[in-house]
Design a protein around this motif. Structure first.
Motif, PDB file in Angstrom:
ATOM      1  N   ALA A 201      11.278   4.841 -12.030  1.00 37.24           N
ATOM      2  CA  ALA A 201       9.802   5.424 -11.839  1.00 37.24           C
ATOM      3  C   ALA A 201       8.884   4.548 -11.035  1.00 37.24           C
ATOM      4  O   ALA A 201       8.737   3.394 -11.743  1.00 37.24           O
ATOM      5  CB  ALA A 201       9.005   5.810 -13.030  1.00 37.24           C
ATOM      6  N   GLY A 202       8.319   4.849  -9.844  1.00 34.79           N
ATOM      7  CA  GLY A 202       7.405   3.935  -9.342  1.00 34.79           C
ATOM      8  C   GLY A 202       6.005   3.761 -10.002  1.00 34.79           C
ATOM      9  O   GLY A 202       5.871   4.536 -11.030  1.00 34.79           O
ATOM     10  N   PRO A 203       5.230   3.010  -9.495  1.00 38.48           N
ATOM     11  CA  PRO A 203       5.077   2.180  -8.342  1.00 38.48           C
ATOM     12  C   PRO A 203       5.887   0.796  -8.647  1.00 38.48           C
ATOM     13  O   PRO A 203       5.964   0.347 -10.038  1.00 38.48           O
ATOM     14  CB  PRO A 203       4.011   2.023  -7.953  1.00 38.48           C
ATOM     15  CG  PRO A 203       3.030   2.241  -9.197  1.00 38.48           C
ATOM     16  CD  PRO A 203       3.721   3.042 -10.209  1.00 38.48           C
ATOM     17  N   PRO A 204       6.337   0.311  -7.497  1.00 33.49           N
ATOM     18  CA  PRO A 204       6.567   0.602  -6.290  1.00 33.49           C
ATOM     19  C   PRO A 204       7.663   1.813  -6.061  1.00 33.49           C
ATOM     20  O   PRO A 204       8.583   1.726  -6.618  1.00 33.49           O
ATOM     21  CB  PRO A 204       6.986  -0.642  -5.629  1.00 33.49           C
ATOM     22  CG  PRO A 204       7.588  -1.458  -6.591  1.00 33.49           C
ATOM     23  CD  PRO A 204       6.973  -1.047  -7.718  1.00 33.49           C
ATOM     24  N   PHE A 205       7.106   2.812  -5.361  1.00 34.45           N
ATOM     25  CA  PHE A 205       8.166   3.802  -4.818  1.00 34.45           C
ATOM     26  C   PHE A 205       8.923   3.300  -3.814  1.00 34.45           C
ATOM     27  O   PHE A 205       8.804   2.293  -2.791  1.00 34.45           O
ATOM     28  CB  PHE A 205       7.202   5.180  -4.534  1.00 34.45           C
ATOM     29  CG  PHE A 205       6.517   5.355  -5.586  1.00 34.45           C
ATOM     30  CD1 PHE A 205       6.734   6.324  -6.679  1.00 34.45           C
ATOM     31  CD2 PHE A 205       5.028   5.290  -5.629  1.00 34.45           C
ATOM     32  CE1 PHE A 205       6.009   6.810  -7.694  1.00 34.45           C
ATOM     33  CE2 PHE A 205       4.174   5.665  -6.685  1.00 34.45           C
ATOM     34  CZ  PHE A 205       4.677   6.552  -7.695  1.00 34.45           C
ATOM     35  N   ALA A 206      10.008   4.203  -3.793  1.00 30.93           N
ATOM     36  CA  ALA A 206      11.216   3.954  -2.660  1.00 30.93           C
ATOM     37  C   ALA A 206      10.547   4.558  -1.446  1.00 30.93           C
ATOM     38  O   ALA A 206       9.913   5.851  -1.404  1.00 30.93           O
ATOM     39  CB  ALA A 206      12.306   4.569  -3.095  1.00 30.93           C
ATOM     40  N   ILE A 207      10.839   4.066  -0.406  1.00 32.65           N
ATOM     41  CA  ILE A 207      10.562   4.322   0.948  1.00 32.65           C
ATOM     42  C   ILE A 207      11.888   4.306   1.842  1.00 32.65           C
ATOM     43  O   ILE A 207      12.023   3.198   2.123  1.00 32.65           O
ATOM     44  CB  ILE A 207       9.299   3.679   1.603  1.00 32.65           C
ATOM     45  CG1 ILE A 207       7.973   3.730   0.644  1.00 32.65           C
ATOM     46  CG2 ILE A 207       9.027   4.484   3.007  1.00 32.65           C
ATOM     47  CD1 ILE A 207       7.406   5.023   0.524  1.00 32.65           C
ATOM     48  N   ASN A 208      12.533   5.159   2.484  1.00 30.27           N
ATOM     49  CA  ASN A 208      13.687   5.054   3.161  1.00 30.27           C
ATOM     50  C   ASN A 208      13.222   5.396   4.747  1.00 30.27           C
ATOM     51  O   ASN A 208      12.276   5.817   4.917  1.00 30.27           O
ATOM     52  CB  ASN A 208      14.843   5.922   2.610  1.00 30.27           C
ATOM     53  CG  ASN A 208      14.443   7.485   2.809  1.00 30.27           C
ATOM     54  OD1 ASN A 208      13.688   7.849   3.388  1.00 30.27           O
ATOM     55  ND2 ASN A 208      15.148   8.164   1.763  1.00 30.27           N
TER      56      ASN A 208
ATOM     57  N   ALA B 214       0.845  -1.108  -0.061  1.00 28.81           N
ATOM     58  CA  ALA B 214      -0.106  -0.059  -0.046  1.00 28.81           C
ATOM     59  C   ALA B 214       0.969   1.248   0.147  1.00 28.81           C
ATOM     60  O   ALA B 214       0.855   1.965  -0.956  1.00 28.81           O
ATOM     61  CB  ALA B 214      -0.864   0.005   1.260  1.00 28.81           C
ATOM     62  N   LEU B 215       1.692   1.405   0.963  1.00 25.07           N
ATOM     63  CA  LEU B 215       2.462   2.569   0.902  1.00 25.07           C
ATOM     64  C   LEU B 215       3.303   2.650   0.034  1.00 25.07           C
ATOM     65  O   LEU B 215       3.336   3.811  -0.803  1.00 25.07           O
ATOM     66  CB  LEU B 215       3.246   2.541   2.405  1.00 25.07           C
ATOM     67  CG  LEU B 215       4.331   3.873   2.856  1.00 25.07           C
ATOM     68  CD1 LEU B 215       3.063   5.042   2.802  1.00 25.07           C
ATOM     69  CD2 LEU B 215       4.969   3.579   3.943  1.00 25.07           C
ATOM     70  N   VAL B 216       4.141   1.674  -0.385  1.00 24.97           N
ATOM     71  CA  VAL B 216       4.921   1.710  -1.708  1.00 24.97           C
ATOM     72  C   VAL B 216       4.059   1.807  -3.093  1.00 24.97           C
ATOM     73  O   VAL B 216       4.605   2.448  -3.842  1.00 24.97           O
ATOM     74  CB  VAL B 216       5.682   0.509  -1.769  1.00 24.97           C
ATOM     75  CG1 VAL B 216       6.483   0.286  -0.852  1.00 24.97           C
ATOM     76  CG2 VAL B 216       4.931  -0.805  -2.097  1.00 24.97           C
ATOM     77  N   ALA B 217       2.795   2.143  -3.054  1.00 26.82           N
ATOM     78  CA  ALA B 217       2.138   2.041  -4.254  1.00 26.82           C
ATOM     79  C   ALA B 217       1.582   3.591  -4.382  1.00 26.82           C
ATOM     80  O   ALA B 217       1.126   3.889  -5.332  1.00 26.82           O
ATOM     81  CB  ALA B 217       0.793   1.246  -4.335  1.00 26.82           C
ATOM     82  N   LEU B 218       1.691   4.225  -3.516  1.00 25.23           N
ATOM     83  CA  LEU B 218       1.445   5.700  -3.302  1.00 25.23           C
ATOM     84  C   LEU B 218       2.491   6.711  -3.721  1.00 25.23           C
ATOM     85  O   LEU B 218       3.504   6.784  -3.123  1.00 25.23           O
ATOM     86  CB  LEU B 218       0.706   6.126  -2.063  1.00 25.23           C
ATOM     87  CG  LEU B 218      -0.637   5.130  -1.746  1.00 25.23           C
ATOM     88  CD1 LEU B 218      -1.072   5.563  -0.328  1.00 25.23           C
ATOM     89  CD2 LEU B 218      -1.607   5.245  -2.726  1.00 25.23           C
TER      90      LEU B 218
END
Length: 220
Positions: free
Chosen positions: A171-178, A133-137
């Motif tokens: 380019a996401g998704p999935p986006f990077a979350i550090n 979820a978080l990585v999809a946004l």
């Protein structure tokens, strides 16, 4: 990123992000939540993830939220084959506010925009499991999403699985979350730490090095 983006992905069967079996990091780390049998686990933006079958088979109850009714219809159809006969039932469907609710044994899924899901609709949950979820946004949606989760769940503990990589390379998704972003979203409400990680073999989408990380969030 508008809802139509994901609805079209499901319509066109462009679901390379979907995992058939339970995520290995889920299987390895879920016990960190210390949940009792029968605990109710919220899976936001759940799609038709195989993680739900794993949770049910291991004695948990599941409540999910998903934008696409195609994903949810396929989820219930596939559960009929993955689990014993007691799970393979046709869900009852009803309207709840702006959402539809699919209910079967030990599982209910809300279909529609997650921001239309309220605490009263969701009911009591013991934990949140957020793998996709978080990585999809995109970045501009993540603050509102994390605040909404905290609000409707009454800040229950979370297990969050995300990707860390150089965002400029893909380019996401999935986006990077550090780690810094996890702190920005959750440090005001939770004590949090990365409890496990694994290299994405072959790189994310076979384009760039990435690490999959498991975060445990415990209410302060």
């Amino acid at each position: 990123m508008e809802p139509d983006f994901w609805l079209q992905k499901w319509q066109d069967k462009e679901i390379a992000f979907h995992q058939v079996a339970g995520n290995p990091l889920l299987v390895k780390n879920f016990n960190a939540l210390l949940l009792a049998p029968g605990s109710r686990v919220f899976v936001p933006l759940c799609g038709k993830t195989g993680d739900i079958a794993w949770l049910l088979a291991n004695g948990y109850r599941v409540v999910g939220a998903e934008l696409s009714n195609i994903a949810v219809e396929e989820l219930f159809a596939e559960l009929s084959f993955k689990l014993s006969a007691e799970w393979g039932i046709t869900p009852t469907v009803s309207s709840v506010g702006k959402l539809q609710q699919y209910i079967a044994v030990n599982i209910d899924i809300f279909v529609g925009n997650i921001f239309d899901l309220t605490a009263d609709m969701l009911g009591a949950v013991d934990a949140i499991y957020d793998r996709a979820a978080l990585v999809a946004l995109p970045a501009d949606m993540r603050p509102a999403y994390t605040r909404h989760l905290i609000k409707i769940s009454h800040c229950v503990q979370q297990l969050v699985i995300c990707f860390d990589y150089e965002q400029a390379l893909l380019a996401g998704p999935p986006f990077a979350i550090n780690a810094n972003e996890m702190q920005q979203h959750y440090a005001s409400a939770y004590q949090l730490g990365c409890i496990d990680s694994a290299e994405v073999v072959g790189g994310l989408k076979r384009k760039c090095p990435a690490e999959e990380q498991v975060w445990l969030l415990v209410n302060k």
